[in-house]
Design a protein around this motif. Sequence first.
Motif, PDB file in Angstrom:
ATOM      1  N   GLU A 295     -12.846  -9.190  -1.987  1.00  0.00           N
ATOM      2  CA  GLU A 295     -11.836  -9.553  -0.976  1.00  0.00           C
ATOM      3  C   GLU A 295     -10.901  -8.385  -0.702  1.00  0.00           C
ATOM      4  OE1 GLU A 295     -10.488 -14.023  -1.209  1.00  0.00           O
ATOM      5  OE2 GLU A 295     -10.679 -13.169  -3.234  1.00  0.00           O
ATOM      6  N   GLU A 296     -10.537  -7.641  -1.748  1.00  0.00           N
ATOM      7  CA  GLU A 296      -9.658  -6.485  -1.592  1.00  0.00           C
ATOM      8  C   GLU A 296     -10.361  -5.419  -0.737  1.00  0.00           C
ATOM      9  OE1 GLU A 296      -5.852  -4.664  -2.901  1.00  0.00           O
ATOM     10  OE2 GLU A 296      -6.601  -6.696  -2.790  1.00  0.00           O
ATOM     11  N   LEU A 297     -11.653  -5.205  -0.971  1.00  0.00           N
ATOM     12  CA  LEU A 297     -12.423  -4.245  -0.177  1.00  0.00           C
ATOM     13  C   LEU A 297     -12.482  -4.690   1.284  1.00  0.00           C
ATOM     14  CD1 LEU A 297     -14.194  -1.716   0.000  1.00  0.00           C
ATOM     15  CD2 LEU A 297     -16.149  -3.164  -0.599  1.00  0.00           C
ATOM     16  N   GLU A 298     -12.730  -5.961   1.526  1.00  0.00           N
ATOM     17  CA  GLU A 298     -12.774  -6.476   2.900  1.00  0.00           C
ATOM     18  C   GLU A 298     -11.423  -6.314   3.594  1.00  0.00           C
ATOM     19  OE1 GLU A 298     -15.159  -7.473   5.049  1.00  0.00           O
ATOM     20  OE2 GLU A 298     -16.452  -6.697   3.465  1.00  0.00           O
ATOM     21  N   ALA A 299     -10.352  -6.524   2.857  1.00  0.00           N
ATOM     22  CA  ALA A 299      -9.017  -6.359   3.437  1.00  0.00           C
ATOM     23  C   ALA A 299      -8.772  -4.901   3.819  1.00  0.00           C
ATOM     24  CB  ALA A 299      -7.952  -6.844   2.454  1.00  0.00           C
ATOM     25  N   ALA A 300      -9.202  -3.984   2.970  1.00  0.00           N
ATOM     26  CA  ALA A 300      -9.042  -2.558   3.264  1.00  0.00           C
ATOM     27  C   ALA A 300      -9.858  -2.166   4.488  1.00  0.00           C
ATOM     28  CB  ALA A 300      -9.450  -1.722   2.047  1.00  0.00           C
ATOM     29  N   ILE A 301     -11.063  -2.667   4.589  1.00  0.00           N
ATOM     30  CA  ILE A 301     -11.899  -2.382   5.761  1.00  0.00           C
ATOM     31  C   ILE A 301     -11.256  -2.961   7.021  1.00  0.00           C
ATOM     32  CG2 ILE A 301     -14.135  -2.847   6.846  1.00  0.00           C
ATOM     33  CD1 ILE A 301     -15.349  -2.721   3.971  1.00  0.00           C
ATOM     34  N   ALA A 302     -10.658  -4.137   6.905  1.00  0.00           N
ATOM     35  CA  ALA A 302      -9.970  -4.745   8.053  1.00  0.00           C
ATOM     36  C   ALA A 302      -8.802  -3.871   8.518  1.00  0.00           C
ATOM     37  CB  ALA A 302      -9.487  -6.150   7.704  1.00  0.00           C
ATOM     38  N   VAL A 303      -8.080  -3.270   7.570  1.00  0.00           N
ATOM     39  CA  VAL A 303      -6.994  -2.348   7.926  1.00  0.00           C
ATOM     40  C   VAL A 303      -7.566  -1.183   8.721  1.00  0.00           C
ATOM     41  CG1 VAL A 303      -5.323  -0.689   6.998  1.00  0.00           C
ATOM     42  CG2 VAL A 303      -5.496  -2.970   5.999  1.00  0.00           C
TER      43      VAL A 303
ATOM     44  N   VAL B 176      -4.233   4.468   1.009  1.00  0.00           N
ATOM     45  CA  VAL B 176      -3.472   4.765  -0.205  1.00  0.00           C
ATOM     46  C   VAL B 176      -1.991   4.462   0.022  1.00  0.00           C
ATOM     47  CG1 VAL B 176      -2.736   6.628  -1.756  1.00  0.00           C
ATOM     48  CG2 VAL B 176      -5.148   6.401  -1.123  1.00  0.00           C
ATOM     49  N   ARG B 177      -1.456   4.812   1.187  1.00  0.00           N
ATOM     50  CA  ARG B 177      -0.048   4.494   1.490  1.00  0.00           C
ATOM     51  C   ARG B 177       0.187   2.995   1.542  1.00  0.00           C
ATOM     52  NH1 ARG B 177      -0.997   8.611   4.880  1.00  0.00           N
ATOM     53  NH2 ARG B 177      -1.185   7.284   6.719  1.00  0.00           N
ATOM     54  N   LYS B 178      -0.807   2.246   1.988  1.00  0.00           N
ATOM     55  CA  LYS B 178      -0.698   0.785   2.028  1.00  0.00           C
ATOM     56  C   LYS B 178      -0.776   0.180   0.637  1.00  0.00           C
ATOM     57  CE  LYS B 178      -0.633  -0.638   6.425  1.00  0.00           C
ATOM     58  NZ  LYS B 178       0.309  -1.640   6.919  1.00  0.00           N
ATOM     59  N   GLY B 179      -1.185   0.978  -0.358  1.00  0.00           N
ATOM     60  CA  GLY B 179      -1.195   0.488  -1.730  1.00  0.00           C
ATOM     61  C   GLY B 179      -2.560   0.110  -2.259  1.00  0.00           C
ATOM     62  N   TYR B 180      -3.605   0.592  -1.607  1.00  0.00           N
ATOM     63  CA  TYR B 180      -4.945   0.328  -2.115  1.00  0.00           C
ATOM     64  C   TYR B 180      -5.302   1.392  -3.148  1.00  0.00           C
ATOM     65  CZ  TYR B 180      -5.485  -3.155   1.502  1.00  0.00           C
ATOM     66  OH  TYR B 180      -5.314  -4.265   2.281  1.00  0.00           O
ATOM     67  N   ASP B 181      -5.990   0.972  -4.188  1.00  0.00           N
ATOM     68  CA  ASP B 181      -6.470   1.867  -5.225  1.00  0.00           C
ATOM     69  C   ASP B 181      -7.328   2.961  -4.579  1.00  0.00           C
ATOM     70  OD1 ASP B 181      -7.239   2.413  -8.150  1.00  0.00           O
ATOM     71  OD2 ASP B 181      -9.195   2.064  -7.186  1.00  0.00           O
ATOM     72  N   LEU B 182      -7.223   4.183  -5.092  1.00  0.00           N
ATOM     73  CA  LEU B 182      -7.927   5.313  -4.497  1.00  0.00           C
ATOM     74  C   LEU B 182      -9.440   5.094  -4.453  1.00  0.00           C
ATOM     75  CD1 LEU B 182      -7.694   8.124  -3.254  1.00  0.00           C
ATOM     76  CD2 LEU B 182      -7.787   9.073  -5.567  1.00  0.00           C
ATOM     77  N   ASP B 183     -10.017   4.611  -5.536  1.00  0.00           N
ATOM     78  CA  ASP B 183     -11.458   4.371  -5.554  1.00  0.00           C
ATOM     79  C   ASP B 183     -11.853   3.307  -4.531  1.00  0.00           C
ATOM     80  OD1 ASP B 183     -11.944   6.251  -7.537  1.00  0.00           O
ATOM     81  OD2 ASP B 183     -11.760   4.778  -9.163  1.00  0.00           O
TER      82      ASP B 183
END
Length: 158
Positions: A106-114, A137-144
């Motif tokens: 879900e976190e990956l899908e949210a990052a892709i949506a951004v 990264v500025r939005k707070g997603y883990d680098l990996d």
Amino acid sequence: MTSPSEERLQHALDAGYRFLGRRDRTVAEVRERLEAEEVEAEVVDEAIAELSRQGYLDDARYARRFAEDRRTIDAWGAERIERRLLAVGVEPALVAAALGERGAAEELEAAIAVLRRRFPHAPADDRGRDRALGLLVRKGYDLDLAYDAVRAYGRDAA
């Protein structure tokens, strides 16, 4: 007739209610506010216990709502949410529980949506991918996770 200790407690409760009337707060925020108003330490403890018992103070609920709102409204990642919750005094275990409600997929899908919202087309060069990575990264997603999202968005768009 009320005793002086009851009056001090009522004063602390009134201050707490006013402070909580604007928005939800953490126990640490309310404690800090009451201490700033020079409420005695034992009265602060009593007031916080009473506000908690009445359901006005609940750090677990605060953490869950904050995480949900920041993810939905601001598209923040887990790391940024965690930093903010810890800064307002939420216990690390409660932060972990609130953030644990969303799985890695879900976190990956949210990052892709951004990325989809910000970049209508997948970045085609290194500069564009670096910009996309920086945004996540500025939005707070883990680098990996951000790397994975940029790669996945590039693959999906191809």
